[in-house]
Structure formats: structure tokens, C-alpha cells
Design a protein around this motif. Structure first.
Motif, PDB file in Angstrom:
ATOM      1  N   GLY A  59       0.541  -0.978  -0.047  1.00 41.19           N
ATOM      2  CA  GLY A  59       0.164  -0.060   0.031  1.00 41.19           C
ATOM      3  C   GLY A  59       0.767   1.135  -0.032  1.00 41.19           C
ATOM      4  N   SER A  60       1.759   1.508   0.919  1.00 41.93           N
ATOM      5  CA  SER A  60       2.756   2.281   0.778  1.00 41.93           C
ATOM      6  C   SER A  60       3.687   2.731  -0.329  1.00 41.93           C
ATOM      7  N   THR A  61       3.833   1.602  -1.175  1.00 40.57           N
ATOM      8  CA  THR A  61       4.812   1.674  -2.274  1.00 40.57           C
ATOM      9  C   THR A  61       3.708   2.140  -3.420  1.00 40.57           C
ATOM     10  N   MET A  62       2.416   1.658  -3.547  1.00 38.56           N
ATOM     11  CA  MET A  62       1.607   2.204  -4.249  1.00 38.56           C
ATOM     12  C   MET A  62       1.293   3.562  -4.135  1.00 38.56           C
ATOM     13  N   ALA A  63       1.051   4.082  -2.739  1.00 37.01           N
ATOM     14  CA  ALA A  63       0.813   5.569  -2.512  1.00 37.01           C
ATOM     15  C   ALA A  63       1.903   6.474  -3.103  1.00 37.01           C
ATOM     16  N   LEU A  64       2.970   6.029  -3.508  1.00 38.73           N
ATOM     17  CA  LEU A  64       4.070   6.709  -4.030  1.00 38.73           C
ATOM     18  C   LEU A  64       3.537   7.214  -5.479  1.00 38.73           C
ATOM     19  N   ILE A  65       2.906   6.131  -6.078  1.00 41.28           N
ATOM     20  CA  ILE A  65       2.257   6.351  -7.606  1.00 41.28           C
ATOM     21  C   ILE A  65       1.431   7.633  -7.555  1.00 41.28           C
ATOM     22  N   GLY A  66       0.344   7.407  -6.423  1.00 37.89           N
ATOM     23  CA  GLY A  66      -0.558   8.462  -6.206  1.00 37.89           C
ATOM     24  C   GLY A  66      -0.103   9.802  -5.909  1.00 37.89           C
ATOM     25  N   VAL A  67       1.103   9.878  -5.146  1.00 35.24           N
ATOM     26  CA  VAL A  67       2.054  11.279  -4.941  1.00 35.24           C
ATOM     27  C   VAL A  67       2.195  11.825  -6.102  1.00 35.24           C
ATOM     28  N   CYS A  68       2.659  10.947  -7.050  1.00 38.30           N
ATOM     29  CA  CYS A  68       3.037  11.532  -8.346  1.00 38.30           C
ATOM     30  C   CYS A  68       1.976  12.084  -9.108  1.00 38.30           C
ATOM     31  N   PHE A  69       0.836  11.434  -9.219  1.00 37.04           N
ATOM     32  CA  PHE A  69      -0.420  12.108  -9.688  1.00 37.04           C
ATOM     33  C   PHE A  69      -0.770  13.295  -9.218  1.00 37.04           C
ATOM     34  N   SER A  70      -0.680  13.445  -7.898  1.00 33.57           N
ATOM     35  CA  SER A  70      -1.286  14.652  -7.267  1.00 33.57           C
ATOM     36  C   SER A  70      -0.188  15.931  -7.363  1.00 33.57           C
ATOM     37  N   ILE A  71       1.195  15.696  -7.367  1.00 32.71           N
ATOM     38  CA  ILE A  71       2.259  16.715  -7.785  1.00 32.71           C
ATOM     39  C   ILE A  71       1.874  17.226  -9.185  1.00 32.71           C
ATOM     40  N   ALA A  72       1.911  16.152 -10.195  1.00 36.13           N
ATOM     41  CA  ALA A  72       1.566  16.407 -11.454  1.00 36.13           C
ATOM     42  C   ALA A  72       0.333  17.224 -11.911  1.00 36.13           C
ATOM     43  N   PHE A  73      -0.808  16.716 -11.226  1.00 39.83           N
ATOM     44  CA  PHE A  73      -2.064  17.481 -11.548  1.00 39.83           C
ATOM     45  C   PHE A  73      -2.023  18.860 -10.745  1.00 39.83           C
ATOM     46  N   THR A  74      -1.241  19.221  -9.847  1.00 39.57           N
ATOM     47  CA  THR A  74      -1.319  20.437  -9.142  1.00 39.57           C
ATOM     48  C   THR A  74      -0.481  21.351  -9.970  1.00 39.57           C
ATOM     49  N   PHE A  75       0.748  21.141 -10.515  1.00 39.45           N
ATOM     50  CA  PHE A  75       1.407  21.878 -11.185  1.00 39.45           C
ATOM     51  C   PHE A  75       1.416  21.640 -12.782  1.00 39.45           C
ATOM     52  N   GLY A  76       1.465  20.557 -13.359  1.00 41.08           N
ATOM     53  CA  GLY A  76       1.493  20.266 -14.721  1.00 41.08           C
ATOM     54  C   GLY A  76       0.459  21.159 -15.712  1.00 41.08           C
ATOM     55  N   PRO A  77      -0.822  21.304 -15.200  1.00 36.05           N
ATOM     56  CA  PRO A  77      -1.534  22.102 -15.988  1.00 36.05           C
ATOM     57  C   PRO A  77      -1.286  23.583 -16.062  1.00 36.05           C
ATOM     58  N   ALA A  78      -0.776  24.054 -14.935  1.00 33.08           N
ATOM     59  CA  ALA A  78      -0.660  25.489 -14.682  1.00 33.08           C
ATOM     60  C   ALA A  78       0.620  25.848 -15.635  1.00 33.08           C
ATOM     61  N   LEU A  79       1.838  24.807 -15.677  1.00 33.21           N
ATOM     62  CA  LEU A  79       2.751  25.088 -16.586  1.00 33.21           C
ATOM     63  C   LEU A  79       2.604  24.962 -17.850  1.00 33.21           C
ATOM     64  N   GLY A  80       1.452  24.002 -18.247  1.00 34.61           N
ATOM     65  CA  GLY A  80       0.980  23.978 -19.751  1.00 34.61           C
ATOM     66  C   GLY A  80       0.318  25.039 -20.169  1.00 34.61           C
ATOM     67  N   ALA A  81      -0.430  25.703 -19.481  1.00 30.54           N
ATOM     68  CA  ALA A  81      -1.242  26.883 -19.538  1.00 30.54           C
ATOM     69  C   ALA A  81      -0.189  28.020 -19.880  1.00 30.54           C
ATOM     70  N   ALA A  82       0.816  28.197 -19.036  1.00 32.47           N
ATOM     71  CA  ALA A  82       1.524  29.289 -19.238  1.00 32.47           C
ATOM     72  C   ALA A  82       2.635  28.961 -20.493  1.00 32.47           C
ATOM     73  N   LEU A  83       2.925  28.113 -20.786  1.00 35.13           N
ATOM     74  CA  LEU A  83       3.679  27.896 -22.007  1.00 35.13           C
ATOM     75  C   LEU A  83       2.709  27.948 -23.192  1.00 35.13           C
ATOM     76  N   SER A  84       1.503  27.926 -23.256  1.00 35.07           N
ATOM     77  CA  SER A  84       0.462  28.087 -24.221  1.00 35.07           C
ATOM     78  C   SER A  84       0.552  29.528 -24.800  1.00 35.07           C
ATOM     79  N   ASN A  85       1.061  30.606 -23.697  1.00 36.13           N
ATOM     80  CA  ASN A  85       0.995  31.833 -24.151  1.00 36.13           C
ATOM     81  C   ASN A  85       2.307  32.228 -24.844  1.00 36.13           C
ATOM     82  N   VAL A  86       3.205  31.296 -25.063  1.00 37.43           N
ATOM     83  CA  VAL A  86       4.581  31.628 -25.727  1.00 37.43           C
ATOM     84  C   VAL A  86       4.241  30.760 -27.063  1.00 37.43           C
ATOM     85  N   THR A  87       4.265  31.721 -28.233  1.00 35.81           N
ATOM     86  CA  THR A  87       3.889  31.219 -29.647  1.00 35.81           C
ATOM     87  C   THR A  87       5.366  31.159 -30.507  1.00 35.81           C
ATOM     88  N   THR A  88       5.688  30.199 -30.853  1.00 35.46           N
ATOM     89  CA  THR A  88       7.157  29.934 -31.463  1.00 35.46           C
ATOM     90  C   THR A  88       6.915  29.542 -32.978  1.00 35.46           C
TER      91      THR A  88
END
Length: 442
Positions: free
Chosen positions: A172-201
Motif C-alpha cells: 500500500g505504501s509503495t502504491m501510494a508513491l504513484i498516487g503522490v506523483c499524480f497529485s504533484i503532476a495535476f497540481t503543477f502540470g496544467p498551470a505550466l502547460g497553460a503558461a507555455l501556451s502563451n508563448v508562440t514559436t
């Protein structure tokens, strides 16, 4: 009977966990880049086709079908939701493709090894994101989603690897590590994606910057896995004892006599039923918050960030210490309470209370069910069983948004969420009445 763990085995477990955590975090951050961009992406392709005078394209036919479906409801649906519904349709397509691919990827990992299967999955991910970088039209973007849906196997293979290197008590504790990755990614990933979408190359694809950085992360992840991930499938790796958090392992005799208690059919059915209701509620959030509080993307982002942050704290402090069955029990009760509360929300305070309950659900149920499913599978079939388990969940995720949003617009918010709450009480009945703690960890 327990035996002392050789230092090399403990070090190997730590190495694999470190590789898993870093690679999965890179993968999920890359995956979540696109989530806040869907409305703008699809609007860009729609406007592009309108400017070109295209009337018989894949996108135009999809929008016509969705409009016909939308117009069948008794009460009108704001045109603002055309793009949201299209995004939901693409999400359902991705989940349906994952339901097909997951068992196949799992069987391949049992036959050829986790590392080999994961690297082949990464090749598909690279192609998928590369197509997104080059997607100057909707057909190319759709192709990228199809390739991604058929090749994405990182999560289920990470689950199999985590099971390979852990014993029953530390599962259970080992599987929880995967859940932590999910939570961190879904906390910061969308915001980073939104910020990068404002940069047009690239003028022809204004989202190429976000897509390009996503591709960069996938390349780094692939190289990192190739260099540092060892094979963990017992039949294809050097003999390694299962290592627990107490620094000891069970000997081979005691492991072979372990008694299993839950059928995979019951676990898969529970996973399907939970995801069916939960994913429908997730998808309805933009509708509800817009209707009640006129939320835009920034307010919705803050709400989702709040859920992700709470889930991260819970997984790092509470979830990893709970037995797997207790995780699931706590999460489904919290989810049922959230359903009934969402049907009666009148203030933002009530909304955030519901969000806190959903954070508890995010931090517990799927992690606990994956852990229980892995405990019921032998080492030589673990990939297949966990692939089947994920497949059932993805079928629920493909159907849930369509069914629940239909309810939302047919009968209204209060009734829809009440029906969802009753459905989640049915899931509670499955969990409390059918599932049992595995005998070895009871």
C-alpha cells in the motif's frame, strides 16, 4: 519466518523506487500539460476550418453530431459548452483506447519484461507528442490522441514494477508513491502547460511551445529509463527477495503458501463502478461551477489546484500508512458524501468543502484498489491482471462523463448528484460487503 535483507537488495529497491518516482513524475507532468489547453486547442482548430471554408471535415462532423445530441435535451445547453463536450468526447475516446491496450501491454510485460514493455510504450508516447508538435490541423491532433491512447502504459507498468519490488505489508505504501506523483503532476502540470501556451514559436501551431516542452520531458524520461531502470519481473531478473518497509522479507516457502481472498472480478467490478460515477462527477465540474458561480478557467484552476494539493498532503502523510482496504473504504465514503453535498451547494465555502472530500477520494480509492489487485496476482501474471484492472476502470472513464452529463442536463444538478450519490452508496456496499483484507496482511 523472516530473513534479514541483504544490503544490496534494499539498495536495489530504493533505486527502483527513485527511478519510478522521477520517471512517472516527468510522464504525468507531460501528460497534464494538455488538460487546460483543450478548450483553446479545439477552438483554434474550429476557427481554422471556418476560415478555410471547410464544411465536411472530421471536426465539423463531430461538432454536428454533438450539437444534435445537445439539442435533444429538454433544457437548452449554452453554446459555450460545445468545446467542452467535444473535449469530453476526445477524453472518452482516449479512455476507450486505453481499455483496449491495457490488457495487451500487461501481457507483454509478463512475457518480455517490465522494462522492455515500458520502453516500447515510451516509443509510442514519443510519436504521440511529436504528432501534437506537428498538429497544424485537427486530423493530426486526433491522430496524436489515438496513438497516445493505444500506447500509454506507464501508469500500469509502474504499478506492476512497484508490486514486483514490494511485499504484502509494504504494498500500500509503495502504491501510494504513484498516487503522490499524480497529485504533484495535476497540481503543477496544467498551470505550466497553460503558461507555455502563451508563448508562440510556430504561427501555424500556437501550442507548439507547450507540445515541444512536453516532448522534451518524454525524451528525458525515455533516456532516463533506458539508462537506470533494471528489469524487475522475477522470472527475467536476478533472484531478489521481496522487501518490506521493516527491512525483512518473507522466505520463499511462506510466500508460496499465501492465501488470496478477493476475486479479480469483484475488484475489477468495484473499480469500474467507482470510476463510472467519479469520472462523471469530475467532468461535470466545469458545468456546475460556471452555472453557480460563473467560474472561468483561472477560478477552476485554483479549485483543481486545491484538490491536488490536499491529495498530495494526504498521500504523503496519511494514505501511505493505511492498509489498502481501509484506503478504499475511507475514499468511497468521502466520495458519496461529496456527491450529496454537491447537489446542495449554495456557497463557495460548500464547494471547497466538497472539493476537500474529493481530495480524500483522489488520495485513496484507486491506489487502494490497485494495491489489492496486485496482491491477488502471482508474479508471472501480475502485468496481465493489473492491465485488466486498469481496462475496467478506463471503460468506466469512457462512459461516465457521457452518462452523468446527460443526467445533469435532463434532470438538473440536484437530482443528478443525488443519483450519483446513491450509485456511490452502491459502490460502498461492494467495498464493505464484498472486499476483504488479504489474509497475509489482515
Amino acid at each position: 519466518m523472516a530473513v534479514a535483507v541483504p544490503d544490496a537488495s534494499a539498495a536495489r529497491r530504493k533505486q527502483v523506487l527513485r527511478v519510478l518516482f522521477i520517471s512517472l513524475l516527468l510522464d504525468l507532468i507531460s501528460f497534464t500539460f494538455i488538460l487546460p489547453l483543450f478548450p483553446k486547442l479545439l477552438e483554434f482548430y474550429r476557427n481554422l476550418e471556418a476560415a478555410d471554408g471547410t464544411s465536411d471535415s472530421v471536426l465539423s462532423r463531430l461538432l454536428q453530431s454533438l450539437n444534435a445530441y445537445k439539442n435533444s435535451f429538454a433544457r437548452p445547453i449554452n453554446d459555450r459548452y460545445d468545446i467542452v463536450l467535444l473535449g469530453g468526447a476526445l477524453g472518452s475516446l482516449f479512455s476507450f483506447l486505453q481499455a483496449i491496450a491495457s490488457p495487451v501491454i500487461g501481457r507483454l510485460s509478463d512475457r518480455h519484461g517490465r522494462r522492455t514493455a515500458l520502453l516500447w510504450s515510451m516509443a509510442g508516447n514519443l510519436l504521440s507528442v511529436a504528432l501534437w508538435v506537428a498538429a497544424t490541423d485537427f486530423r493530426t491532433f486526433l491522430a496524436s490522441r489515438i496513438v497516445g491512447g493505444l500506447s500509454e502504459g506507464n501508469i500500469q507498468l509502474a504499478t506492476s514494477i512497484a508490486a514486483d519490488i514490494s511485499d504484502e505489508k509494504s504494498r500500500g505504501s509503495t502504491m501510494a508513491l504513484i498516487g503522490v506523483c499524480f497529485s504533484i503532476a495535476f497540481t503543477f502540470g496544467p498551470a505550466l502547460g497553460a503558461a507555455l501556451s502563451n508563448v508562440t514559436t510556430v504561427a501555424a501551431n500556437p501550442f507548439a511551445t507547450a507540445a515541444g516542452f512536453s516532448l522534451f520531458l518524454i525524451i528525458v524520461e525515455t533516456v532516463y529509463l533506458y539508462l537506470y531502470l533494471p528489469e524487475t519481473l522475477p522470472s527475467r531478473s536476478p533472484s531478489q527477495p521481496k522487501i518490506g518497509s521493516n527491512g525483512k522479507v518473507a522466505d520463499k516457502k511462506s510466500r508460496s503458501t499465501h492465501v488470496r481472498t478477493n476475486s479479480h472480478l469483484l475488484l475489477n467490478l468495484t473499480h469500474f463502478a467507482f470510476i463510472l460515477f467519479f469520472s462523471g462527477m469530475e467532468f461535470s465540474f466545469p458545468f456546475m461551477t460556471y452555472d453557480l458561480f460563473s467560474y472561468g478557467s483561472s477560478q477552476s484552476g485554483r479549485l483543481l489546484g486545491f484538490i491536488g494539493l490536499c491529495a498530495t498532503v494526504l498521500e504523503g502523510s496519511v494514505t501511505r500508512r493505511l492498509p489498502s482496504l481501509r484506503m478504499v473504504q475511507m475514499g468511497v465514503i468521502s466520495c458519496a458524501a461529496s456527491f450529496f453535498l454537491l447537489g446542495r451547494v449554495r456557497t463557495e465555502g460548500m464547494l471547497y468543502l466538497s472539493a476537500a472530500l474529493l481530495a480524500v477520494t483522489n488520495a485513496t480509492v484507486v491506489t487502494g484498489l490497485k494495491s489489492l489487485s496486485s496482491l491477488e496476482a502471482g508474479a508471472d501474471e501480475r502485468g496481465e491482471k493489473l492491465g485488466n484492472h486498469r481496462s475496467w476502470g478506463q471503460v468506466g472513464r469512457a462512459l461516465g462523463p457521457l452518462i452523468f452529463c446527460s443526467l445533469y442536463w435532463w434532470v438538473g444538478r440536484n437530482v443528478a448528484y443525488s443519483i450519483g450519490g446513491v450509485g456511490m452508496l452502491g459502490v460502498c456496499a461492494l467495498v464493505f460487503g464484498g472486499l476483504k483484507a488479504p489474509a497475509a496482511v489482515a
